[in-house]
Design a protein around this motif. Structure first.
Motif, PDB file in Angstrom:
ATOM      1  N   LEU A 118       2.269   1.983  -1.211  1.00 50.91           N
ATOM      2  CA  LEU A 118       2.256   2.799  -2.312  1.00 50.91           C
ATOM      3  C   LEU A 118       3.164   3.947  -2.431  1.00 50.91           C
ATOM      4  O   LEU A 118       3.471   4.736  -1.509  1.00 50.91           O
ATOM      5  N   PRO A 120       3.014   7.078  -4.427  1.00 56.98           N
ATOM      6  CA  PRO A 120       1.844   7.543  -5.048  1.00 56.98           C
ATOM      7  C   PRO A 120       2.394   8.641  -5.977  1.00 56.98           C
ATOM      8  O   PRO A 120       3.293   9.353  -5.935  1.00 56.98           O
ATOM      9  N   LEU A 125      -5.377  11.787  -1.791  1.00 54.88           N
ATOM     10  CA  LEU A 125      -5.289  10.026  -1.791  1.00 54.88           C
ATOM     11  C   LEU A 125      -6.314   9.615  -1.238  1.00 54.88           C
ATOM     12  O   LEU A 125      -6.324   8.682  -0.283  1.00 54.88           O
ATOM     13  N   VAL A 128      -6.633   5.815  -1.084  1.00 57.33           N
ATOM     14  CA  VAL A 128      -6.037   4.962   0.359  1.00 57.33           C
ATOM     15  C   VAL A 128      -6.800   5.042   1.375  1.00 57.33           C
ATOM     16  O   VAL A 128      -6.875   4.280   2.151  1.00 57.33           O
ATOM     17  N   GLN A 140       2.853   4.637   2.743  1.00 55.91           N
ATOM     18  CA  GLN A 140       3.116   5.260   1.653  1.00 55.91           C
ATOM     19  C   GLN A 140       4.659   5.390   1.593  1.00 55.91           C
ATOM     20  O   GLN A 140       5.346   5.607   2.668  1.00 55.91           O
ATOM     21  N   TRP A 143       6.501   9.569   0.217  1.00 57.70           N
ATOM     22  CA  TRP A 143       5.349  10.632   0.480  1.00 57.70           C
ATOM     23  C   TRP A 143       5.206  10.167   2.200  1.00 57.70           C
ATOM     24  O   TRP A 143       5.274   9.161   2.550  1.00 57.70           O
ATOM     25  N   THR A 150      -1.680   7.322   9.103  1.00 66.31           N
ATOM     26  CA  THR A 150      -1.011   6.337   8.003  1.00 66.31           C
ATOM     27  C   THR A 150       0.601   6.837   8.365  1.00 66.31           C
ATOM     28  O   THR A 150       0.947   7.564   8.743  1.00 66.31           O
ATOM     29  N   GLY A 152       4.454   6.677   6.625  1.00 70.47           N
ATOM     30  CA  GLY A 152       5.034   7.084   5.462  1.00 70.47           C
ATOM     31  C   GLY A 152       6.689   7.082   5.484  1.00 70.47           C
ATOM     32  O   GLY A 152       7.242   7.434   6.628  1.00 70.47           O
ATOM     33  N   GLU A 154       9.921   8.999   3.598  1.00 63.78           N
ATOM     34  CA  GLU A 154      10.209  10.251   2.538  1.00 63.78           C
ATOM     35  C   GLU A 154      11.724  10.507   2.829  1.00 63.78           C
ATOM     36  O   GLU A 154      12.248   9.849   3.723  1.00 63.78           O
TER      37      GLU A 154
END
Length: 333
Positions: A118, A120, A125, A128, A140, A143, A150, A152, A154
């Motif tokens: 995702l 997002p 969220l 999620v 993610q 993000w 989770t 992520g 970025e």
């Protein structure tokens, strides 16, 4: 499959082998089965196959804005990586709409995908958390991950904002203006933070800040109209736009006011949108490593799907890079 087997005069197992292990079937018999498949218009049910085998080979990917080529690059990187590992991607565009984002997450869950990625919208969220709570891994992109729960991937947006400001300062700009918004978008706020840090490090450099309603071409047009209407002594000599689309709109409108880029005003954008290299004035930009982001996110997701015992939920931070084009093509003082 039973219809295909009857039509081709073979066993159900032979049809299964043609679909899943074709090398195990003699060429003549394989062609007979394929001919029956074509004639009957058979298409296998992927959901049923996944339920029967206990393993899905599809991944859902919800992207916030496919009009921005940055997200297209992310999707390409993810697709490249997953294809190498036997997975296919189903791609959806939320089009900057939180309701659509939630709808696609629910739809992919109904499809029993192996996992989801995702990119997002900003904001909570909860959807999620719901999906993950029911057992579907979610990673993610663009993000950070959340508190060890989770993963992520970025980009260091503060570093990107600083790069943009330092580039203009190095080319002689002393009256900078940062434009973007709304400022509750975390990426815009972090890019502004980086620009401010660069200005604080250089005596005699000023920074004006203008919040725009969006970071689109239309918002850039409004910004260009505002700046073009100022007296020359009141205009900035360097514009940091929070997106390439914003920079594009601003440059087009500034030109209609007789303001030359880069001679009268240096302009730098952000994202390395593919269209900016071919615009009227090719735009310098801060390039985000979209393809690598997609690859890294896909790798994290497949780790989690595989139940790798060494998998740890984490956030990966990548660095953007400067790309110089005509909009800042003046010699350093």
């Amino acid at each position: 499959m039973a219809d295909v087997a009857l039509h081709a005069g073979v066993s159900l197992g032979t049809v299964s082998n043609v679909l899943n292990n074709p090398s195990a079937v003699k060429p003549a018999k394989r062609e007979r089965v394929l001919a029956s498949i074509r004639e009957l218009g058979f298409v296998r049910n992927q959901q049923a196959r996944s339920l029967a085998s206990g393993r899905a080979d599809t991944i859902g990917f919800v992207v916030v804005d496919l009009a921005n080529s940055f997200f297209v690059d992310i999707a390409r990187g993810a697709e490249e990586y997953t294809a190498q590992h036997g997975y296919k991607i189903l791609l959806a565009n939320s089009d900057v709409d939180s309701a659509r984002q939630s709808t696609y997450l629910e739809l992919f869950e109904e499809f029993r995908v192996a996992g989801m990625m995702l990119a997002p919208l900003d904001g909570p969220l909860e959807s999620v958390e719901v999906v993950r709570g029911r057992g579907t891994p979610v990673v993610q992109v663009n993000w950070p991950g959340s508190d060890g729960e989770t993963c992520g991937v970025e980009v260091d947006e503060v570093h990107g904002g600083r790069l943009a400001a330092e580039h203009l300062i190095a080319r002689g700009a002393r009256r900078l203006l940062f434009a973007g918004g709304p400022f509750d978008l975390h990426a815009v706020a972090q890019r502004l933070e980086g620009a401010r840090a660069a200005v604080r490090a250089h005596a005699g450099v000023e920074l004006e800040v203008v919040e725009t309603t969006r970071i689109t071409v239309a918002a850039g047009d409004q910004l260009g109209e505002q700046l073009g209407g100022r007296a020359a002594t009141q205009r900035p000599d360097g514009l940091i736009a929070a997106s390439d689309a914003l920079a594009t709109g601003a440059i087009q409108r500034l030109r209609s006011h007789g303001v030359r880029v880069p001679e009268d005003m240096l302009v730098i954008g952000y994202d390395n949108n593919h269209l900016t290299a071919d615009s009227i004035v090719p735009i310098s930009t801060i390039s985000q490593p979209g393809r690598e982001m997609g690859q890294r996110a896909a790798a994290l997701l497949l780790e989690e799907i595989a139940g790798d015992p060494e998998h740890v939920h984490r956030s990966v931070l990548l660095r953007p890079a400067l790309i110089q084009r005509q909009s800042t093509a003046v010699p350093e003082p």
